[in-house]
Scaffold this motif. Structure first.
Motif, PDB file in Angstrom:
ATOM      1  N   LEU A 174       6.569  -8.515  -5.751  1.00 20.14           N
ATOM      2  CA  LEU A 174       6.598  -7.149  -6.268  1.00 20.14           C
ATOM      3  C   LEU A 174       5.247  -6.460  -6.109  1.00 20.14           C
ATOM      4  O   LEU A 174       5.169  -5.284  -5.737  1.00 20.14           O
ATOM      5  CB  LEU A 174       7.011  -7.184  -7.736  1.00 20.14           C
ATOM      6  CG  LEU A 174       7.157  -5.830  -8.431  1.00 20.14           C
ATOM      7  CD1 LEU A 174       8.219  -4.977  -7.758  1.00 20.14           C
ATOM      8  CD2 LEU A 174       7.499  -6.017  -9.912  1.00 20.14           C
ATOM      9  N   LYS A 175       4.175  -7.215  -6.364  1.00 19.00           N
ATOM     10  CA  LYS A 175       2.839  -6.626  -6.177  1.00 19.00           C
ATOM     11  C   LYS A 175       2.600  -6.284  -4.712  1.00 19.00           C
ATOM     12  O   LYS A 175       2.054  -5.207  -4.392  1.00 19.00           O
ATOM     13  CB  LYS A 175       1.776  -7.593  -6.678  1.00 19.00           C
ATOM     14  CG  LYS A 175       1.777  -7.769  -8.191  1.00 19.00           C
ATOM     15  CD  LYS A 175       0.694  -8.749  -8.631  1.00 19.00           C
ATOM     16  CE  LYS A 175       0.696  -8.907 -10.151  1.00 19.00           C
ATOM     17  NZ  LYS A 175      -0.326  -9.882 -10.614  1.00 19.00           N
ATOM     18  N   ALA A 176       2.996  -7.204  -3.794  1.00 17.51           N
ATOM     19  CA  ALA A 176       2.832  -6.916  -2.362  1.00 17.51           C
ATOM     20  C   ALA A 176       3.658  -5.699  -1.954  1.00 17.51           C
ATOM     21  O   ALA A 176       3.204  -4.834  -1.187  1.00 17.51           O
ATOM     22  CB  ALA A 176       3.249  -8.147  -1.543  1.00 17.51           C
ATOM     23  N   LEU A 177       4.877  -5.606  -2.508  1.00 15.92           N
ATOM     24  CA  LEU A 177       5.723  -4.457  -2.190  1.00 15.92           C
ATOM     25  C   LEU A 177       5.127  -3.165  -2.742  1.00 15.92           C
ATOM     26  O   LEU A 177       5.152  -2.123  -2.079  1.00 15.92           O
ATOM     27  CB  LEU A 177       7.117  -4.683  -2.783  1.00 15.92           C
ATOM     28  CG  LEU A 177       8.147  -3.581  -2.541  1.00 15.92           C
ATOM     29  CD1 LEU A 177       8.397  -3.396  -1.038  1.00 15.92           C
ATOM     30  CD2 LEU A 177       9.451  -3.912  -3.253  1.00 15.92           C
ATOM     31  N   GLU A 178       4.549  -3.234  -3.946  1.00 14.42           N
ATOM     32  CA  GLU A 178       3.920  -2.039  -4.504  1.00 14.42           C
ATOM     33  C   GLU A 178       2.730  -1.599  -3.677  1.00 14.42           C
ATOM     34  O   GLU A 178       2.512  -0.398  -3.432  1.00 14.42           O
ATOM     35  CB  GLU A 178       3.485  -2.321  -5.951  1.00 14.42           C
ATOM     36  CG  GLU A 178       4.659  -2.440  -6.921  1.00 14.42           C
ATOM     37  CD  GLU A 178       4.190  -2.773  -8.321  1.00 14.42           C
ATOM     38  OE1 GLU A 178       2.978  -3.045  -8.487  1.00 14.42           O
ATOM     39  OE2 GLU A 178       5.041  -2.769  -9.246  1.00 14.42           O
ATOM     40  N   ALA A 179       1.927  -2.613  -3.187  1.00 10.38           N
ATOM     41  CA  ALA A 179       0.791  -2.257  -2.338  1.00 10.38           C
ATOM     42  C   ALA A 179       1.258  -1.625  -1.035  1.00 10.38           C
ATOM     43  O   ALA A 179       0.700  -0.606  -0.572  1.00 10.38           O
ATOM     44  CB  ALA A 179      -0.046  -3.512  -2.058  1.00 10.38           C
ATOM     45  N   ILE A 181       4.074  -0.072  -0.539  1.00  8.87           N
ATOM     46  CA  ILE A 181       4.643   1.251  -0.845  1.00  8.87           C
ATOM     47  C   ILE A 181       3.521   2.267  -1.054  1.00  8.87           C
ATOM     48  O   ILE A 181       3.604   3.416  -0.612  1.00  8.87           O
ATOM     49  CB  ILE A 181       5.551   1.154  -2.082  1.00  8.87           C
ATOM     50  CG1 ILE A 181       6.834   0.395  -1.720  1.00  8.87           C
ATOM     51  CG2 ILE A 181       5.911   2.533  -2.603  1.00  8.87           C
ATOM     52  CD1 ILE A 181       7.726   0.109  -2.907  1.00  8.87           C
ATOM     53  N   SER A 182       2.424   1.822  -1.737  1.00 11.61           N
ATOM     54  CA  SER A 182       1.306   2.745  -1.952  1.00 11.61           C
ATOM     55  C   SER A 182       0.687   3.160  -0.638  1.00 11.61           C
ATOM     56  O   SER A 182       0.373   4.348  -0.411  1.00 11.61           O
ATOM     57  CB  SER A 182       0.263   2.076  -2.849  1.00 11.61           C
ATOM     58  OG  SER A 182       0.825   1.756  -4.119  1.00 11.61           O
ATOM     59  N   ALA A 183       0.497   2.147   0.290  1.00 11.47           N
ATOM     60  CA  ALA A 183      -0.078   2.477   1.598  1.00 11.47           C
ATOM     61  C   ALA A 183       0.834   3.405   2.377  1.00 11.47           C
ATOM     62  O   ALA A 183       0.389   4.412   2.971  1.00 11.47           O
ATOM     63  CB  ALA A 183      -0.326   1.183   2.386  1.00 11.47           C
ATOM     64  N   ASP A 184       2.148   3.101   2.377  1.00  9.77           N
ATOM     65  CA  ASP A 184       3.096   3.969   3.082  1.00  9.77           C
ATOM     66  C   ASP A 184       3.126   5.358   2.459  1.00  9.77           C
ATOM     67  O   ASP A 184       3.243   6.369   3.173  1.00  9.77           O
ATOM     68  CB  ASP A 184       4.492   3.348   3.048  1.00  9.77           C
ATOM     69  CG  ASP A 184       4.565   2.060   3.868  1.00  9.77           C
ATOM     70  OD1 ASP A 184       3.695   1.871   4.746  1.00  9.77           O
ATOM     71  OD2 ASP A 184       5.489   1.253   3.605  1.00  9.77           O
ATOM     72  N   TYR A 185       3.004   5.418   1.133  1.00  8.78           N
ATOM     73  CA  TYR A 185       3.012   6.722   0.467  1.00  8.78           C
ATOM     74  C   TYR A 185       1.795   7.554   0.864  1.00  8.78           C
ATOM     75  O   TYR A 185       1.896   8.755   1.121  1.00  8.78           O
ATOM     76  CB  TYR A 185       3.051   6.520  -1.043  1.00  8.78           C
ATOM     77  CG  TYR A 185       3.012   7.809  -1.817  1.00  8.78           C
ATOM     78  CD1 TYR A 185       4.132   8.624  -1.885  1.00  8.78           C
ATOM     79  CD2 TYR A 185       1.841   8.221  -2.459  1.00  8.78           C
ATOM     80  CE1 TYR A 185       4.094   9.816  -2.590  1.00  8.78           C
ATOM     81  CE2 TYR A 185       1.800   9.409  -3.154  1.00  8.78           C
ATOM     82  CZ  TYR A 185       2.927  10.211  -3.223  1.00  8.78           C
ATOM     83  OH  TYR A 185       2.888  11.403  -3.903  1.00  8.78           O
ATOM     84  N   GLY A 186       0.593   6.871   0.933  1.00  6.16           N
ATOM     85  CA  GLY A 186      -0.597   7.597   1.357  1.00  6.16           C
ATOM     86  C   GLY A 186      -0.488   8.087   2.800  1.00  6.16           C
ATOM     87  O   GLY A 186      -0.828   9.235   3.119  1.00  6.16           O
ATOM     88  N   ARG A 187       0.037   7.197   3.668  1.00  4.69           N
ATOM     89  CA  ARG A 187       0.187   7.592   5.075  1.00  4.69           C
ATOM     90  C   ARG A 187       1.190   8.730   5.216  1.00  4.69           C
ATOM     91  O   ARG A 187       0.953   9.712   5.932  1.00  4.69           O
ATOM     92  CB  ARG A 187       0.634   6.382   5.898  1.00  4.69           C
ATOM     93  CG  ARG A 187       0.804   6.665   7.395  1.00  4.69           C
ATOM     94  CD  ARG A 187       1.150   5.374   8.127  1.00  4.69           C
ATOM     95  NE  ARG A 187       2.320   4.727   7.547  1.00  4.69           N
ATOM     96  CZ  ARG A 187       3.568   5.104   7.812  1.00  4.69           C
ATOM     97  NH1 ARG A 187       3.809   6.127   8.625  1.00  4.69           N
ATOM     98  NH2 ARG A 187       4.574   4.453   7.259  1.00  4.69           N
ATOM     99  N   LEU A 188       2.318   8.597   4.500  1.00  2.00           N
ATOM    100  CA  LEU A 188       3.322   9.649   4.591  1.00  2.00           C
ATOM    101  C   LEU A 188       2.810  10.957   3.998  1.00  2.00           C
ATOM    102  O   LEU A 188       3.128  12.046   4.494  1.00  2.00           O
ATOM    103  CB  LEU A 188       4.594   9.207   3.866  1.00  2.00           C
ATOM    104  CG  LEU A 188       5.385   8.076   4.530  1.00  2.00           C
ATOM    105  CD1 LEU A 188       6.546   7.649   3.632  1.00  2.00           C
ATOM    106  CD2 LEU A 188       5.931   8.528   5.886  1.00  2.00           C
TER     107      LEU A 188
END
Length: 273
Positions: A174-179, A181-188
């Protein structure tokens, strides 16, 4: 005295004798003013006689009805007495019929008691054997229950350990997925901002191009309108000079000054040729 309706009738009834209804001769001669009173008195006496006859008839009918009711009551009492006697006789027969089976039951009750005692003794022996079997089965069941409880506790401990390991693995994932998701969110978000800026720039360029195109179209329409206006004027001028003879104009110029500097313009026939 009989009380009659009306003031005059009451006064007349007050002086009537006890034998109402019998016409009594008057001792004095009736004057002209007493004639209506005598007629009314006769009418009242006739009505009283009718009422007395009706009362006598009603009393006779009531006596007949009372006699009929009395005879009916006597007959009803006799019928009820006869019915009660029949019921008492039937009850006596029914009691006698019920007492005979009771006597037979008294004789059979002794044999039944002996049979019940024998069956009770046999059941007591069977209950003792059954109690012993139940005790053995209870011991075996308790032993199996203890083994089952131990196995259940062991399986519960193993399941708890597995759940803790799975929970840790899920937390790491879950932590890896959150990280991610955060990176993808910043890129998006960055891509979205760039796309928004590009679209805004494209819209601004399109607006400027539209303004220029609109201005050019307006100027072109104005130029075309000017050209069509001039062409229309030229056409009108050509129509006006269509039948003009150029040779007459040349002769006029020669007569005026003899100036040969003007070019000789051919006539309409020569131009057509």
């Amino acid at each position: 005295a009989l009380w009659l309706p009306g003031a005059e009738a009451n006064q007349a009834a007050a002086v009537l004798p006890s034998g109402v209804g019998a016409q009594q001769p008057l001792s004095h001669h009736a004057g002209p003013t007493e004639q209506p009173f005598r007629l009314q008195l006769k009418t009242l006496q006739a009505q009283v006689a009718d009422l007395q006859a009706g009362l006598a008839t009603e009393a006779l009918e009531r006596r007949q009805d009372v006699g009929s009711l009395r005879a009916f009551l006597v007959q009803e009492v006799d019928d009820r007495r006869l019915s009660i006697q029949k019921i008492e006789h039937h009850v006596e027969q029914e009691v006698h019929r019920l007492e005979m089976p009771q006597q037979r039951l008294r004789f059979d009750f002794g044999d039944l008691r002996i049979a019940l005692e024998k069956a009770h003794d046999a059941q007591r022996n069977d209950y003792q054997d059954l109690r012993k079997q139940l005790a053995d089965a209870q011991a075996r069941f308790q032993n199996g229950l203890d083994h089952l409880r131990a196995d259940h506790e062991l399986q519960g401990q193993q399941m708890n350990n597995a759940m803790e390991v799975e929970s840790q693995n899920r937390n790491v994932a879950l932590k890896a997925l959150e990280a991610r998701i955060s990176a993808d969110y910043g890129r998006l978000s960055t891509d979205l901002d760039q796309t928004t800026n590009s679209f805004a720039e494209f819209k601004r360029n399109m607006d400027e191009d539209y303004k220029q195109t609109k201005s050019s179209t307006r100027n072109l329409v104005r130029d075309v309108e000017y050209i069509f206006t001039n062409m229309r004027q030229v056409g009108l001028i050509a129509d006006n000079f269509k039948g003009f003879d150029w040779s007459s104009l040349q002769s006029v110029t020669k007569d005026a000054g003899g100036d040969s500097s003007l070019p000789s313009t051919p006539c309409q026939g020569e131009v057509e040729n």
